[in-house]
Design a protein around this motif. Structure first.
Motif, mmCIF file in Angstrom:
data_model
loop_
_atom_site.group_PDB
_atom_site.id
_atom_site.type_symbol
_atom_site.label_atom_id
_atom_site.label_comp_id
_atom_site.label_asym_id
_atom_site.label_seq_id
_atom_site.Cartn_x
_atom_site.Cartn_y
_atom_site.Cartn_z
ATOM 1 N N ASP A 80 -0.690 -4.585 -6.910
ATOM 2 C CA ASP A 80 0.679 -5.037 -7.141
ATOM 3 C C ASP A 80 1.243 -4.516 -8.460
ATOM 4 N N TYR A 81 0.408 -4.486 -9.493
ATOM 5 C CA TYR A 81 0.872 -3.969 -10.775
ATOM 6 C C TYR A 81 1.231 -2.488 -10.679
ATOM 7 N N HIS A 82 0.345 -1.697 -10.105
ATOM 8 C CA HIS A 82 0.587 -0.255 -10.054
ATOM 9 C C HIS A 82 1.659 0.112 -9.025
ATOM 10 N N ALA A 83 1.905 -0.781 -8.070
ATOM 11 C CA ALA A 83 2.988 -0.551 -7.112
ATOM 12 C C ALA A 83 4.337 -0.966 -7.679
ATOM 13 N N GLY A 84 4.339 -1.587 -8.872
ATOM 14 C CA GLY A 84 5.577 -2.022 -9.491
ATOM 15 C C GLY A 84 6.078 -3.361 -9.005
ATOM 16 N N LEU A 85 5.208 -4.147 -8.359
ATOM 17 C CA LEU A 85 5.617 -5.440 -7.818
ATOM 18 C C LEU A 85 5.328 -6.597 -8.778
ATOM 19 N N LEU A 86 4.491 -6.373 -9.778
ATOM 20 C CA LEU A 86 4.195 -7.372 -10.803
ATOM 21 C C LEU A 86 4.387 -6.736 -12.171
ATOM 22 N N SER A 87 4.827 -7.529 -13.133
ATOM 23 C CA SER A 87 4.981 -7.038 -14.503
ATOM 24 C C SER A 87 3.881 -7.636 -15.375
ATOM 25 N N TYR A 88 3.459 -6.875 -16.366
ATOM 26 C CA TYR A 88 2.390 -7.306 -17.259
ATOM 27 C C TYR A 88 2.883 -8.370 -18.234
ATOM 28 N N ALA A 89 1.971 -9.285 -18.574
ATOM 29 C CA ALA A 89 2.274 -10.255 -19.620
ATOM 30 C C ALA A 89 2.430 -9.535 -20.951
ATOM 31 N N LEU A 140 -14.439 7.540 -3.451
ATOM 32 C CA LEU A 140 -14.482 6.169 -3.962
ATOM 33 C C LEU A 140 -13.351 5.384 -3.319
ATOM 34 N N VAL A 141 -13.515 4.040 -3.293
ATOM 35 C CA VAL A 141 -12.577 3.155 -2.596
ATOM 36 C C VAL A 141 -12.094 2.081 -3.562
ATOM 37 N N LEU A 142 -10.777 1.889 -3.597
ATOM 38 C CA LEU A 142 -10.184 0.773 -4.334
ATOM 39 C C LEU A 142 -9.758 -0.289 -3.330
ATOM 40 N N VAL A 186 0.833 -1.206 0.000
ATOM 41 C CA VAL A 186 0.000 0.000 0.000
ATOM 42 C C VAL A 186 0.866 1.254 0.000
ATOM 43 N N ALA A 187 1.951 1.241 0.773
ATOM 44 C CA ALA A 187 2.844 2.396 0.801
ATOM 45 C C ALA A 187 3.494 2.616 -0.567
ATOM 46 N N ARG A 188 3.951 1.523 -1.196
ATOM 47 C CA ARG A 188 4.551 1.644 -2.527
ATOM 48 C C ARG A 188 3.525 2.095 -3.549
ATOM 49 N N LEU A 189 2.310 1.582 -3.422
ATOM 50 C CA LEU A 189 1.246 1.969 -4.349
ATOM 51 C C LEU A 189 0.948 3.458 -4.234
ATOM 52 N N ALA A 190 0.767 3.946 -3.018
ATOM 53 C CA ALA A 190 0.469 5.368 -2.823
ATOM 54 C C ALA A 190 1.580 6.235 -3.399
ATOM 55 N N GLY A 191 2.829 5.832 -3.169
ATOM 56 C CA GLY A 191 3.950 6.590 -3.711
ATOM 57 C C GLY A 191 3.983 6.567 -5.227
ATOM 58 N N ALA A 192 3.730 5.393 -5.806
ATOM 59 C CA ALA A 192 3.743 5.266 -7.266
ATOM 60 C C ALA A 192 2.626 6.097 -7.896
ATOM 61 N N LEU A 193 1.459 6.096 -7.277
ATOM 62 C CA LEU A 193 0.336 6.835 -7.844
ATOM 63 C C LEU A 193 0.562 8.342 -7.804
ATOM 64 N N THR A 194 1.233 8.828 -6.773
ATOM 65 C CA THR A 194 1.507 10.268 -6.720
ATOM 66 C C THR A 194 2.473 10.686 -7.822
ATOM 67 N N ARG A 195 3.257 9.734 -8.333
ATOM 68 C CA ARG A 195 4.162 10.049 -9.444
ATOM 69 C C ARG A 195 3.466 9.911 -10.793
ATOM 70 N N PRO A 216 -0.136 12.678 -10.774
ATOM 71 C CA PRO A 216 0.277 13.665 -9.777
ATOM 72 C C PRO A 216 -0.841 14.503 -9.180
ATOM 73 N N THR A 217 -1.938 14.666 -9.882
ATOM 74 C CA THR A 217 -3.041 15.471 -9.335
ATOM 75 C C THR A 217 -4.049 14.643 -8.549
ATOM 76 N N LEU A 218 -3.791 13.322 -8.415
ATOM 77 C CA LEU A 218 -4.709 12.457 -7.677
ATOM 78 C C LEU A 218 -4.644 12.779 -6.189
ATOM 79 N N ARG A 219 -5.798 12.835 -5.561
ATOM 80 C CA ARG A 219 -5.867 13.037 -4.113
ATOM 81 C C ARG A 219 -6.131 11.695 -3.435
ATOM 82 N N ILE A 220 -5.142 11.212 -2.689
ATOM 83 C CA ILE A 220 -5.305 9.964 -1.939
ATOM 84 C C ILE A 220 -5.741 10.334 -0.526
ATOM 85 N N ALA A 221 -7.001 10.031 -0.228
ATOM 86 C CA ALA A 221 -7.577 10.430 1.060
ATOM 87 C C ALA A 221 -7.073 9.562 2.201
ATOM 88 N N GLY A 222 -6.735 8.305 1.911
ATOM 89 C CA GLY A 222 -6.263 7.400 2.945
ATOM 90 C C GLY A 222 -5.783 6.109 2.329
#
Length: 268
Positions: A197-206, A164-166, A118-127, A130-136
């Motif tokens: 996992d994909y958006h956090a960079g922990l999995l690669s796409y086929a 909205l919640v993911l 979750v920490a890696r995901l939040a960091g990756a999404l802010t990059r 960049p205009t996304l607001r992560i509430a929690g």
């Protein structure tokens, strides 16, 4: 835009829908601040509904189930002549939802997986957005919910200002979770599984050619053989047998029945 309603795939009601229509439904619910639950089901998710009638009833109460992967799209086309031209990948749907949320300035809450992910995901999404607001951002506890725990989670989500919640808990835990949370939150909850996992960079796409030919499962199996071998080497053939039997009339799946009653016990 394609939105032709729900069709039974072995007793699980899957939507004949494309990305544009799915995103539109999510944001209609977000703008109107009403409950809405969506999941992206691949073969494993469908077969979980086939083997567990209670879970089948939960799945059939979802507002939208998108066909995640070629085999589920093929099933819709084979059984119902849906003429659906593309599947709706959970990670790609997540990408489109996040960009639209950023454009509309709707804060997003992330729930599930591990603290590290979750920490890696939040960091990756802010990059990447960049205009996304992560509430929690809140990791899973990997256990059954305690009495009153869903209400406490809902309080935290509402207090964050999220619209909205993911949810990334893995199938079928995430479907049970969002189904239980639906009465408590007036906003969309999207069960997107491995998208975390994909958006956090922990999995690669086929590779794209593997995705086009319904072989993305093989890529995942190579990456995570110990965790996924049973899912793909046992459930995959069972899926094909059931699908063939439904097509030729040798097997009639149960009539889909929705259930809005939360599962007990269910995960957090």
């Amino acid at each position: 835009m394609v939105d032709a309603g729900k069709r039974s795939v072995m007793g699980v009601l899957v939507d004949v829908i494309d990305y544009d229509a799915a995103v539109a439904k999510v944001f209609a619910a977000a703008q109107q601040q009403r409950p809405f639950i969506l999941t992206a089901l691949a073969v494993h998710g469908v077969m979980t509904g086939v083997s567990d009638r209670r879970h089948n009833a939960r799945l059939n109460a979802f507002d939208v189930i998108v066909p995640d992967g070629q085999p589920v799209r093929w099933a819709l086309n084979l059984l119902h002549q849906a003429e659906l031209r593309e599947w709706v990948s959970g990670p790609e749907l997540t990408h489109r939802v996040l960009w639209r949320a950023a454009t509309e300035e709707l804060p997003v809450y992330l729930y599930g997986s591990t603290q590290r992910t979750v920490a890696r995901l939040a960091g990756a999404l802010t990059r990447t957005v960049p205009t996304l607001r992560i509430a929690g951002a809140e990791p899973s506890r990997f256990r059954d919910a305690e009495p009153g725990e869903y209400a406490r989670i809902a309080e935290r989500v509402n207090a964050s200002g999220a619209r909205l919640v993911l949810v990334g808990l893995g199938c079928p835990r995430q479907e049970s979770f969002v189904h239980a949370m639906r009465p408590l939150l007036a906003m969309p909850l999207l069960a997107v599984g491995a998208a975390f996992d994909y958006h956090a960079g922990l999995l690669s796409y086929a590779p794209r050619w593997m995705q086009r030919n319904g072989l993305a499962w093989m890529w995942r199996l190579v990456l995570e053989p110990r965790r996924l071998w049973r899912r793909y080497l046992i459930l995959g053939p069972r899926y094909l047998v059931r699908l063939s039997a439904q097509k030729v009339g040798l097997w009639e799946p149960p009539v889909p029945v929705p259930s809005h009653r939360p599962a007990e016990p269910a995960p957090v």
